[in-house]
Motif scaffolding. Structure first.
Motif, mmCIF file in Angstrom:
data_model
loop_
_atom_site.group_PDB
_atom_site.id
_atom_site.type_symbol
_atom_site.label_atom_id
_atom_site.label_comp_id
_atom_site.label_asym_id
_atom_site.label_seq_id
_atom_site.Cartn_x
_atom_site.Cartn_y
_atom_site.Cartn_z
ATOM 1 N N UNK A 26 17.640 -58.542 -63.605
ATOM 2 C CA UNK A 26 18.594 -58.915 -62.557
ATOM 3 C C UNK A 26 19.934 -59.203 -63.229
ATOM 4 N N UNK A 27 20.921 -58.342 -62.994
ATOM 5 C CA UNK A 27 22.188 -58.386 -63.722
ATOM 6 C C UNK A 27 23.253 -59.109 -62.912
ATOM 7 N N UNK A 28 24.015 -59.980 -63.583
ATOM 8 C CA UNK A 28 25.132 -60.663 -62.959
ATOM 9 C C UNK A 28 26.378 -60.513 -63.836
ATOM 10 N N UNK A 29 27.490 -60.188 -63.202
ATOM 11 C CA UNK A 29 28.781 -60.025 -63.872
ATOM 12 C C UNK A 29 29.456 -61.389 -64.009
ATOM 13 N N UNK A 30 29.734 -61.809 -65.233
ATOM 14 C CA UNK A 30 30.398 -63.100 -65.444
ATOM 15 C C UNK A 30 31.913 -62.985 -65.437
ATOM 16 N N UNK A 31 32.459 -61.790 -65.690
ATOM 17 C CA UNK A 31 33.909 -61.566 -65.707
ATOM 18 C C UNK A 31 34.637 -62.567 -66.606
ATOM 19 N N UNK A 32 33.980 -63.035 -67.654
ATOM 20 C CA UNK A 32 34.566 -63.998 -68.607
ATOM 21 C C UNK A 32 34.918 -65.330 -67.964
ATOM 22 N N UNK A 33 34.231 -65.694 -66.892
ATOM 23 C CA UNK A 33 34.519 -66.915 -66.141
ATOM 24 C C UNK A 33 33.370 -67.902 -66.315
ATOM 25 N N UNK A 34 33.577 -69.023 -67.022
ATOM 26 C CA UNK A 34 32.485 -69.973 -67.237
ATOM 27 C C UNK A 34 31.871 -70.490 -65.939
ATOM 28 N N UNK A 35 32.700 -70.781 -64.930
ATOM 29 C CA UNK A 35 32.151 -71.285 -63.667
ATOM 30 C C UNK A 35 31.279 -70.230 -62.991
ATOM 31 N N UNK A 36 31.744 -68.989 -63.026
ATOM 32 C CA UNK A 36 30.952 -67.910 -62.441
ATOM 33 C C UNK A 36 29.615 -67.757 -63.169
ATOM 34 N N UNK A 37 29.629 -67.939 -64.480
ATOM 35 C CA UNK A 37 28.385 -67.853 -65.251
ATOM 36 C C UNK A 37 27.431 -68.984 -64.881
ATOM 37 N N UNK A 38 27.965 -70.187 -64.746
ATOM 38 C CA UNK A 38 27.125 -71.327 -64.360
ATOM 39 C C UNK A 38 26.452 -71.080 -63.011
ATOM 40 N N UNK A 39 27.219 -70.584 -62.062
ATOM 41 C CA UNK A 39 26.665 -70.278 -60.740
ATOM 42 C C UNK A 39 25.612 -69.178 -60.818
ATOM 43 N N UNK A 40 25.857 -68.179 -61.672
ATOM 44 C CA UNK A 40 24.894 -67.088 -61.815
ATOM 45 C C UNK A 40 23.584 -67.580 -62.406
ATOM 46 N N UNK A 41 23.648 -68.480 -63.382
ATOM 47 C CA UNK A 41 22.428 -69.019 -63.979
ATOM 48 C C UNK A 41 21.600 -69.752 -62.927
ATOM 49 N N UNK A 42 22.246 -70.574 -62.127
ATOM 50 C CA UNK A 42 21.532 -71.304 -61.080
ATOM 51 C C UNK A 42 20.923 -70.349 -60.059
ATOM 52 N N UNK A 43 21.659 -69.316 -59.681
ATOM 53 C CA UNK A 43 21.153 -68.332 -58.724
ATOM 54 C C UNK A 43 19.949 -67.585 -59.296
ATOM 55 N N UNK A 44 20.047 -67.175 -60.548
ATOM 56 C CA UNK A 44 18.948 -66.441 -61.172
ATOM 57 C C UNK A 44 17.710 -67.321 -61.327
ATOM 58 N N UNK A 45 17.923 -68.595 -61.625
ATOM 59 C CA UNK A 45 16.788 -69.516 -61.712
ATOM 60 C C UNK A 45 16.066 -69.596 -60.371
ATOM 61 N N UNK A 46 16.831 -69.666 -59.274
ATOM 62 C CA UNK A 46 16.219 -69.702 -57.942
ATOM 63 C C UNK A 46 15.515 -68.389 -57.618
ATOM 64 N N UNK A 47 15.999 -67.291 -58.203
ATOM 65 C CA UNK A 47 15.392 -65.974 -57.956
ATOM 66 C C UNK A 47 14.099 -65.773 -58.731
ATOM 67 N N UNK A 48 13.745 -66.738 -59.573
ATOM 68 C CA UNK A 48 12.454 -66.682 -60.248
ATOM 69 C C UNK A 48 12.437 -65.989 -61.594
ATOM 70 N N UNK A 49 13.605 -65.817 -62.235
ATOM 71 C CA UNK A 49 13.564 -65.208 -63.565
ATOM 72 C C UNK A 49 12.866 -66.152 -64.537
ATOM 73 N N UNK A 50 12.168 -65.563 -65.503
ATOM 74 C CA UNK A 50 11.460 -66.389 -66.483
ATOM 75 C C UNK A 50 12.341 -66.706 -67.684
ATOM 76 N N UNK A 51 13.425 -65.939 -67.861
ATOM 77 C CA UNK A 51 14.341 -66.184 -68.974
ATOM 78 C C UNK A 51 15.652 -65.463 -68.696
#
Length: 361
Positions: A54-79
């Motif tokens: 499951x790929x997420x574009x961070x666009x070099x934005x720390x806040x966007x990366x933080x949000x993506x990590x939380x979203x991916x965790x909810x999506x059930x990724x194992x790592x």
């Protein structure tokens, strides 16, 4: 060949795929990640289950990366896997640590990826202090003890400047900082011409302001003897010679490749050339090695987050660039491959599409 079936084992992937991120590096990183996932699934997946990215574009934005990590965790990724920009990777690592989500950082080197030691985060590339001290030794060996840096405000550039200053000072050298954001390229050349520095390092974004700075220095006869350097690796990817031509040659930079790839690396390199419009950079190999490690951990310890994190010190797997194991490197707070191969390379002035290896570890 067994075709994977059943519910997929999901991995999250972070990469800068749009501006202002270095999207070219992100595409190489993603190419390596996706090729490795395809190879894992062609070999039967994880216990017969397909691996899904499951790929997420961070666009070099720390806040966007933080949000993506939380979203991916909810999506059930194992790592989590990936990321290129150090400040973004630090934000992702901090969130992954808080959520108890394993994160294998593919390509970001900032020493302190987290504020405190964590069992959840591991990293493939060398810590910045290791690579940049190697670069400083190269400069000293080439007779460049007094250097200037053209830098922009950033925790990553500030850390790099500090590493260079401390290492060169121990050998009688000096570092002079020039503000690449406040000074025009012409004004920066004027300031450099009045210094005793024999090298100027580009600790800046690409293409702006790195490209106009290179052009200004190359065109200034007062600076004909000044070495240009880019330890962060801006000249690695093909947009550098496309924009600068021969002006972009003979600018040493760090890359994380061995003198000779492993047999796996040679095969992967051939496959990456079919996926990418240009030769694969070291970032693409980092992406492939990331999935290679995670697949080995998932096969041996199962798709459980806590067990994945417990597995870091037990990893021993052949990657594209050597045998990968993890240990607790001082000052990093994460599980670290200590150390990947390091090269100092430049583009050949006679053939800017070719690289010259100037130093290797």
């Amino acid at each position: 060949m067994n075709t994977p079936h059943g519910p997929a084992v999901r991995l999250g992937a972070l990469a800068p795929l749009s501006r202002p991120g270095w999207d070219e590096a992100g595409r190489h990183l993603l190419a390596g990640l996706e090729l490795a996932v395809a190879d894992v699934n062609a070999a039967g997946g994880i216990g017969g289950r397909p691996l899904e990215l499951l790929v997420r574009d961070t666009a070099a934005d720390p806040r966007r990366a933080t949000e993506a990590v939380a979203e991916l965790a909810r999506a059930g990724v194992v790592a989590l896997a990936g990321e290129y920009h150090s400040v973004v990777a630090r934000a992702a690592a901090t969130e992954a640590d808080a959520l108890g989500l394993p994160f294998l950082c593919s390509s970001a080197v900032l020493d302190a990826l987290t504020e405190k030691p964590t069992p959840w985060v591991a990293r493939l590339p060398p810590a910045q202090s290791y690579g940049w001290r190697t670069y400083a030794d190269f400069l000293l060996g080439a007779g460049h003890g007094d250097i200037a840096v053209a830098s922009e405000p950033s925790a990553y550039w500030a850390a790099g400047t500090r590493i260079l200053r401390d290492h060169l000072a121990a050998h009688g050298g000096t570092v002079r900082e020039l503000d690449a954001r406040a000074l025009t390229p012409t004004a920066l050349c004027d300031a450099l011409a009045g210094e005793r520095a024999t090298a100027l390092l580009l600790l800046t974004g690409f293409p702006e302001p790195a490209v106009p700075l290179v052009r200004a220095v190359r065109e200034d006869p007062r600076l004909a003897g000044v070495l240009l350097g880019a330890p962060a690796g801006q000249p690695e990817l093909p947009s550098w010679p496309a924009l600068l031509g021969r002006d972009g040659a003979a600018i040493p930079f760090l890359r994380y490749l061995p003198e000779r790839l492993t047999p796996l690396g040679a095969r992967v390199g051939t496959a990456l050339r079919r996926r990418l419009p240009d030769p694969p950079s070291f970032v693409a190999y980092e992406g492939y090695d990331t999935i290679t490690v995670l697949a080995e951990v998932l096969r041996s310890h199962g798709p459980d987050r806590a067990r994945v994190a417990e597995a870091w010190p037990h990893v021993a797997v052949d990657g594209t660039r050597g045998r990968i194991t993890f240990s607790r490197a001082p000052g990093t707070g994460v599980w670290q491959w200590a150390w990947p191969p390091v090269q100092i390379v430049d583009r050949d002035p006679a053939r800017p599409d070719r690289f010259r290896v100037l130093h290797s570890t």
